[in-house]
Scaffold this motif. Structure first.
Motif, PDB file in Angstrom:
ATOM      1  N   LEU A  83       0.825  -1.203   0.000  1.00  0.00           N
ATOM      2  CA  LEU A  83       0.000   0.000   0.000  1.00  0.00           C
ATOM      3  C   LEU A  83       0.864   1.259   0.000  1.00  0.00           C
ATOM      4  CD1 LEU A  83      -2.823  -1.244   2.384  1.00  0.00           C
ATOM      5  CD2 LEU A  83      -2.958  -0.862  -0.082  1.00  0.00           C
ATOM      6  N   ILE A  86       2.004   1.804  -3.549  1.00  0.00           N
ATOM      7  CA  ILE A  86       0.947   2.368  -4.399  1.00  0.00           C
ATOM      8  C   ILE A  86       0.756   3.856  -4.097  1.00  0.00           C
ATOM      9  CG2 ILE A  86      -1.531   2.310  -4.929  1.00  0.00           C
ATOM     10  CD1 ILE A  86      -1.409  -0.722  -4.455  1.00  0.00           C
ATOM     11  N   LEU A  87       0.737   4.188  -2.805  1.00  0.00           N
ATOM     12  CA  LEU A  87       0.565   5.589  -2.425  1.00  0.00           C
ATOM     13  C   LEU A  87       1.704   6.447  -2.983  1.00  0.00           C
ATOM     14  CD1 LEU A  87      -1.001   7.752  -0.874  1.00  0.00           C
ATOM     15  CD2 LEU A  87       0.241   7.101   1.186  1.00  0.00           C
ATOM     16  N   LEU A  89       3.550   5.842  -5.629  1.00  0.00           N
ATOM     17  CA  LEU A  89       3.386   5.986  -7.090  1.00  0.00           C
ATOM     18  C   LEU A  89       2.335   7.039  -7.421  1.00  0.00           C
ATOM     19  CD1 LEU A  89       3.468   2.255  -8.321  1.00  0.00           C
ATOM     20  CD2 LEU A  89       5.211   4.010  -8.715  1.00  0.00           C
ATOM     21  N   LEU A  90       1.245   7.019  -6.640  1.00  0.00           N
ATOM     22  CA  LEU A  90       0.175   7.995  -6.867  1.00  0.00           C
ATOM     23  C   LEU A  90       0.652   9.418  -6.614  1.00  0.00           C
ATOM     24  CD1 LEU A  90      -2.740   6.144  -5.053  1.00  0.00           C
ATOM     25  CD2 LEU A  90      -2.669   6.682  -7.492  1.00  0.00           C
ATOM     26  N   MET A  91       1.552   9.555  -5.627  1.00  0.00           N
ATOM     27  CA  MET A  91       1.969  10.899  -5.227  1.00  0.00           C
ATOM     28  C   MET A  91       3.171  11.396  -6.009  1.00  0.00           C
ATOM     29  SD  MET A  91       1.429  10.794  -1.141  1.00  0.00           S
ATOM     30  CE  MET A  91       1.996  12.482  -0.939  1.00  0.00           C
ATOM     31  N   LYS A  92       3.747  10.534  -6.848  1.00  0.00           N
ATOM     32  CA  LYS A  92       4.967  10.935  -7.541  1.00  0.00           C
ATOM     33  C   LYS A  92       4.717  12.096  -8.491  1.00  0.00           C
ATOM     34  CE  LYS A  92       8.739   9.622 -10.443  1.00  0.00           C
ATOM     35  NZ  LYS A  92       8.687   9.558 -11.907  1.00  0.00           N
ATOM     36  N   GLU A  93       3.629  12.004  -9.237  1.00  0.00           N
ATOM     37  CA  GLU A  93       3.327  13.103 -10.143  1.00  0.00           C
ATOM     38  C   GLU A  93       2.750  14.272  -9.363  1.00  0.00           C
ATOM     39  OE1 GLU A  93       0.985  11.856 -13.606  1.00  0.00           O
ATOM     40  OE2 GLU A  93       1.687   9.863 -13.043  1.00  0.00           O
ATOM     41  N   PRO A  94       3.218  15.466  -9.639  1.00  0.00           N
ATOM     42  CA  PRO A  94       2.734  16.618  -8.879  1.00  0.00           C
ATOM     43  C   PRO A  94       1.244  16.848  -9.111  1.00  0.00           C
ATOM     44  CG  PRO A  94       4.615  17.188 -10.278  1.00  0.00           C
ATOM     45  CD  PRO A  94       4.162  15.827 -10.683  1.00  0.00           C
ATOM     46  N   ILE A 172       6.817   7.363   2.350  1.00  0.00           N
ATOM     47  CA  ILE A 172       7.811   8.430   2.405  1.00  0.00           C
ATOM     48  C   ILE A 172       9.131   7.947   1.807  1.00  0.00           C
ATOM     49  CG2 ILE A 172       9.271   9.757   3.976  1.00  0.00           C
ATOM     50  CD1 ILE A 172       6.839   9.921   5.873  1.00  0.00           C
ATOM     51  N   MET A 173       9.580   6.781   2.260  1.00  0.00           N
ATOM     52  CA  MET A 173      10.860   6.258   1.774  1.00  0.00           C
ATOM     53  C   MET A 173      10.823   6.011   0.264  1.00  0.00           C
ATOM     54  SD  MET A 173      12.775   5.891   4.512  1.00  0.00           S
ATOM     55  CE  MET A 173      13.986   4.600   4.364  1.00  0.00           C
ATOM     56  N   ALA A 176      10.583   9.269  -1.910  1.00  0.00           N
ATOM     57  CA  ALA A 176      11.867   9.955  -2.062  1.00  0.00           C
ATOM     58  C   ALA A 176      12.768   9.207  -3.035  1.00  0.00           C
ATOM     59  CB  ALA A 176      12.543  10.104  -0.703  1.00  0.00           C
ATOM     60  N   ALA A 177      12.734   7.875  -2.970  1.00  0.00           N
ATOM     61  CA  ALA A 177      13.567   7.094  -3.893  1.00  0.00           C
ATOM     62  C   ALA A 177      13.083   7.259  -5.336  1.00  0.00           C
ATOM     63  CB  ALA A 177      13.555   5.625  -3.491  1.00  0.00           C
ATOM     64  N   TYR A 196       3.308   0.468 -19.153  1.00  0.00           N
ATOM     65  CA  TYR A 196       3.477   0.920 -17.782  1.00  0.00           C
ATOM     66  C   TYR A 196       4.100  -0.139 -16.873  1.00  0.00           C
ATOM     67  CZ  TYR A 196       2.559   2.220 -13.047  1.00  0.00           C
ATOM     68  OH  TYR A 196       2.720   2.472 -11.731  1.00  0.00           O
TER      69      TYR A 196
ATOM     70  N   ILE B   5       0.718   7.308 -15.025  1.00  0.00           N
ATOM     71  CA  ILE B   5       0.790   6.006 -14.364  1.00  0.00           C
ATOM     72  C   ILE B   5      -0.594   5.369 -14.324  1.00  0.00           C
ATOM     73  CG2 ILE B   5       1.375   4.796 -12.261  1.00  0.00           C
ATOM     74  CD1 ILE B   5       3.281   6.986 -11.591  1.00  0.00           C
ATOM     75  N   PHE B   6      -1.521   6.134 -13.747  1.00  0.00           N
ATOM     76  CA  PHE B   6      -2.892   5.658 -13.668  1.00  0.00           C
ATOM     77  C   PHE B   6      -3.763   6.647 -14.434  1.00  0.00           C
ATOM     78  CE2 PHE B   6      -0.873   4.389  -9.694  1.00  0.00           C
ATOM     79  CZ  PHE B   6      -1.153   3.035  -9.673  1.00  0.00           C
ATOM     80  N   ARG B  11      -6.780   7.543 -10.393  1.00  0.00           N
ATOM     81  CA  ARG B  11      -5.837   8.193  -9.494  1.00  0.00           C
ATOM     82  C   ARG B  11      -6.563   8.985  -8.415  1.00  0.00           C
ATOM     83  NH1 ARG B  11      -2.041  12.430 -11.217  1.00  0.00           N
ATOM     84  NH2 ARG B  11      -0.770  12.346  -9.345  1.00  0.00           N
ATOM     85  N   LEU B  15      -6.370   8.155  -4.483  1.00  0.00           N
ATOM     86  CA  LEU B  15      -5.833   9.161  -3.572  1.00  0.00           C
ATOM     87  C   LEU B  15      -6.863   9.527  -2.501  1.00  0.00           C
ATOM     88  CD1 LEU B  15      -3.898  11.535  -6.021  1.00  0.00           C
ATOM     89  CD2 LEU B  15      -2.910  10.311  -4.087  1.00  0.00           C
ATOM     90  N   PHE B  18      -7.044   6.640   0.131  1.00  0.00           N
ATOM     91  CA  PHE B  18      -5.940   6.725   1.093  1.00  0.00           C
ATOM     92  C   PHE B  18      -6.186   7.866   2.080  1.00  0.00           C
ATOM     93  CE2 PHE B  18      -3.314   4.158  -1.854  1.00  0.00           C
ATOM     94  CZ  PHE B  18      -2.716   3.324  -0.927  1.00  0.00           C
ATOM     95  N   ILE B 266      11.729  13.587   5.162  1.00  0.00           N
ATOM     96  CA  ILE B 266      11.671  12.740   3.975  1.00  0.00           C
ATOM     97  C   ILE B 266      13.040  12.694   3.296  1.00  0.00           C
ATOM     98  CG2 ILE B 266      10.671  12.492   1.675  1.00  0.00           C
ATOM     99  CD1 ILE B 266       8.088  13.674   2.843  1.00  0.00           C
ATOM    100  N   LEU B 269      15.604  10.695   5.677  1.00  0.00           N
ATOM    101  CA  LEU B 269      15.456   9.260   5.801  1.00  0.00           C
ATOM    102  C   LEU B 269      15.970   8.516   4.590  1.00  0.00           C
ATOM    103  CD1 LEU B 269      11.989   8.820   7.463  1.00  0.00           C
ATOM    104  CD2 LEU B 269      14.192   8.142   8.357  1.00  0.00           C
ATOM    105  N   THR B 270      16.022   9.206   3.462  1.00  0.00           N
ATOM    106  CA  THR B 270      16.309   8.471   2.241  1.00  0.00           C
ATOM    107  C   THR B 270      17.711   8.732   1.719  1.00  0.00           C
ATOM    108  OG1 THR B 270      15.239  10.276   1.146  1.00  0.00           O
ATOM    109  CG2 THR B 270      13.964   8.301   1.423  1.00  0.00           C
ATOM    110  N   SER B 273      20.151   5.699   0.945  1.00  0.00           N
ATOM    111  CA  SER B 273      19.708   4.734  -0.050  1.00  0.00           C
ATOM    112  C   SER B 273      19.704   5.326  -1.459  1.00  0.00           C
ATOM    113  CB  SER B 273      18.320   4.234   0.311  1.00  0.00           C
ATOM    114  OG  SER B 273      17.516   5.311   0.702  1.00  0.00           O
ATOM    115  N   LEU B 274      19.789   6.640  -1.554  1.00  0.00           N
ATOM    116  CA  LEU B 274      19.785   7.241  -2.878  1.00  0.00           C
ATOM    117  C   LEU B 274      21.092   6.969  -3.608  1.00  0.00           C
ATOM    118  CD1 LEU B 274      18.060  10.680  -2.399  1.00  0.00           C
ATOM    119  CD2 LEU B 274      17.107   8.511  -3.131  1.00  0.00           C
TER     120      LEU B 274
END
Lengths: 291, 276
Positions: A83, A86-87, A89-94, A172-173, A176-177, A196, B5-6, B11, B15, B18, B266, B269-270, B273-274
């Motif tokens: 989950l 998925i969250l 991925l959903l939040m990656k696009e502004p 969050i992790m 950022a990645a 995709y 993506i979706f 989407r 969203l 969640f 954020i 924490l990362t 790993s980056l």
């Protein structure tokens, strides 16, 4: 100043403090597990060898506790990861208001586990709980469910709550990645006509693999050692159905006041985590311990 | 990524799901804290109240001395976060900048210290602190939380330092600074966002710690907020609006801290790993 002195003086405070607060008590905790220190015996504390371990393993219920622990860790980590991914991925696009959205969706992570347990034990209450009310209103169930007092549902309920709490950390992790994956990789793949899911499995996941590996390992360890939510919800009940090892230790310290036995449970946890970590690192062939 | 993506509709739906899943418990606990007692157990369940009351909060501060718990928690959490962040700043700097024999073993040691269950070491810690005559004193919690925090914060700090180019310090050294001057004048100012992330991360952890505090604190004038909640629950016949009010008050500081420092956390924490 000499280089070695410089290194020494800047590292010393941290190493001393950690030795004092974690290392030394760990060693004496392990030693304690071979003694007979309890509230009813704090005069003649002596070595008793493996007595405590014999006692805990001869408890026919112990296997159940270990099984509960595995169930708790496995399902929690799995659903938090999926989950959270998925969250992310959903939040990656502004999108408009993403910052505020992030703050609101991620806040569960900042709450105390015990308070989370309390909040959810109220939401899931079998008589007055709002979750029951909502499920009845939308027609999923016909009568109230006793989420926390029914032994067959209690573990499901505490895991649900732990997933709620842990989604933000993974999101969050991973978010950022994801920001670090170069767009050029996707562009190249797109020219090749990749869809995709091809891009997801061939570019995104391999690229952020180090983050996934570190996060899963760290979360597994933390969740294994995390009794707070269960304590706020069920304290291990009903009938031991949500008793994991970490909860068992707390109960052994606070109710049985058998400190050596509690330490023995602690040693069992460390042993499991050690074996797990070594196997995990072998399998993922990862030797970089950073976050 | 040029292709979405979706699809947009999916989407938005996801969203929103969640969002509701995350936010609904908070809404419910705030609502409960404001409901008059008779509405809490009323049926049908009320999703809104037309008669909001501060009765729950009043009880909390009049009968449970929650103000005291709050002040204690602020002292312990802030104190420990500052100590561990300062320690982590120094050791994280060394681990990031210097290559020496013990570099890797120390990182390993810090990592494995994350694995120790608090509950294994609670009793030995108690014995140690009682020998030092430090039981039922808030300062013991400051020391213990600093220790737990220092390990994790050092790993985080190392990640942040790794991101600051070495060349900036080297330039300062050439200009005649010594190593300590360049650390405090050049590197640490650049680290401020990172340090505030580490500080707030520790603060959240310290604010929420329960079981060590339960073990160490035995008179109610010393309780921290989580111990206060714990004691309210232990008392029979607690009213849900009072407890809900306690939970809301307990949430405030961490949510404020988290809201302010979220983006730094954020990033922090990362870090490690980056880069690989």
């Amino acid at each position: 100043m000499k280089r070695r002195k410089f290194i020494f003086f800047l590292l010393l405070p941290t190493l001393l403090l950690i030795s004092f607060i974690i290392l030394y008590p760990t060693v004496s905790g392990v030693m304690l597990s071979f003694k007979n220190y309890s509230l009813y015996n704090f005069q003649n504390i002596e070595w008793v060898g493996f007595e405590n371990f014999k006692a805990i393993f001869s408890d026919p219920f112990y296997i159940n506790t270990i099984w509960n622990t595995l169930e708790w860790v496995l399902f929690s980590v799995f659903f938090q990861l999926i989950l959270g991914f998925i969250l992310a991925l959903l939040m990656k696009e502004p999108f408009k208001g993403r910052g505020i959205y992030a703050g609101l969706v991620f806040y569960p992570w900042a709450i105390s586990g015990f308070a989370i347990g309390l909040i959810w034990s109220w939401l899931l209450n079998g008589q007055f709980g709002v979750i029951n009310d909502i499920l009845i209103k939308i027609g999923i169930i016909e009568e109230n469910i006793s989420f926390l007092s029914d032994p067959s549902l209690a573990m499901f309920s505490v895991i649900l709550v732990n997933v709620w709490y842990g989604i933000p950390f993974f999101a969050i992790m991973i978010l950022a990645a994801l920001q670090s994956v170069p767009d050029s990789l996707y562009d190249a793949a797109e020219i090749d006509g990749a869809g995709y899911f091809t891009k997801l499995f061939n570019i995104t996941i391999p690229y952020i693999k180090p983050t996934l590996i570190n996060t899963i390992l760290l979360r597994t360890i933390w969740i294994m050692n995390f009794p707070d939510i269960i304590y706020g919800m069920t304290r291990g009940g009903p009938a031991g159905s949500t008793e994991i090892l970490a909860v068992k230790i707390i109960n052994t310290v606070f109710y049985e006041s058998d400190y050596s036995k509690a330490a023995a449970h602690g040693v069992v946890i460390i042993s499991i985590l050690f074996i797990y970590t070594i196997m995990y690192l072998k399998l993922t062939s990862k030797r970089e311990f950073s976050l | 990524m040029k292709k979405k993506i979706f699809p947009k509709v999916i989407r938005i739906i996801l969203l929103s799901m969640f969002f509701i899943f995350a936010i609904f418990p908070l809404y419910w606990i705030i609502l409960t804290s404001l409901k008059p007692t008779q509405e809490i157990y009323s049926f049908p369940i009320k999703y809104w109240t037309n008669n909001p009351t501060l009765y729950g909060y009043k009880r909390l501060f009049e009968f449970v001395n929650f103000k005291r718990y709050f002040v204690n928690s602020i002292f312990v959490s802030l104190g420990a976060s500052f100590v561990s962040t300062i320690f982590a700043m120094l050791s994280g700097y060394i681990l990031s900048r210097k290559e020496f024999k013990w570099n890797y073993p120390i990182i390993l040691f810090l990592f494995f210290s994350q694995m120790i269950p608090t509950y294994l070491i609670m009793v030995p810690q108690y014995t140690m602190f009682s020998n030092l005559n430090l039981i039922n004193k808030l300062i013991s919690l400051v020391i213990i939380y600093s220790g737990f925090g220092a390990a994790f914060s050092t790993i985080m700090a190392k990640g942040f330092f790794d991101r600051i180019p070495k060349s900036i310090e080297e330039a300062a050294l050439i200009d005649g600074c010594n190593e300590i001057q360049s650390l405090f004048k050049i590197t640490i100012p650049l680290m401020l966002p990172g340090l505030s992330a580490i500080l707030s991360f520790s603060f959240v952890n310290n604010w929420n710690e329960l079981f060590t505090a339960v073990m160490f604190l035995n008179t109610s004038d010393k309780y921290t907020v989580p111990v206060g909640l714990y004691s309210i629950v232990s008392k029979a016949g607690v009213q849900w609006n009072v407890l809900a009010a306690g939970i809301v008050i307990a949430l405030l500081p961490t949510i404020i801290v988290f809201a302010i420092s979220q983006k730094y956390i954020i990033a922090g924490l990362t870090q490690g790993s980056l880069k690989d």
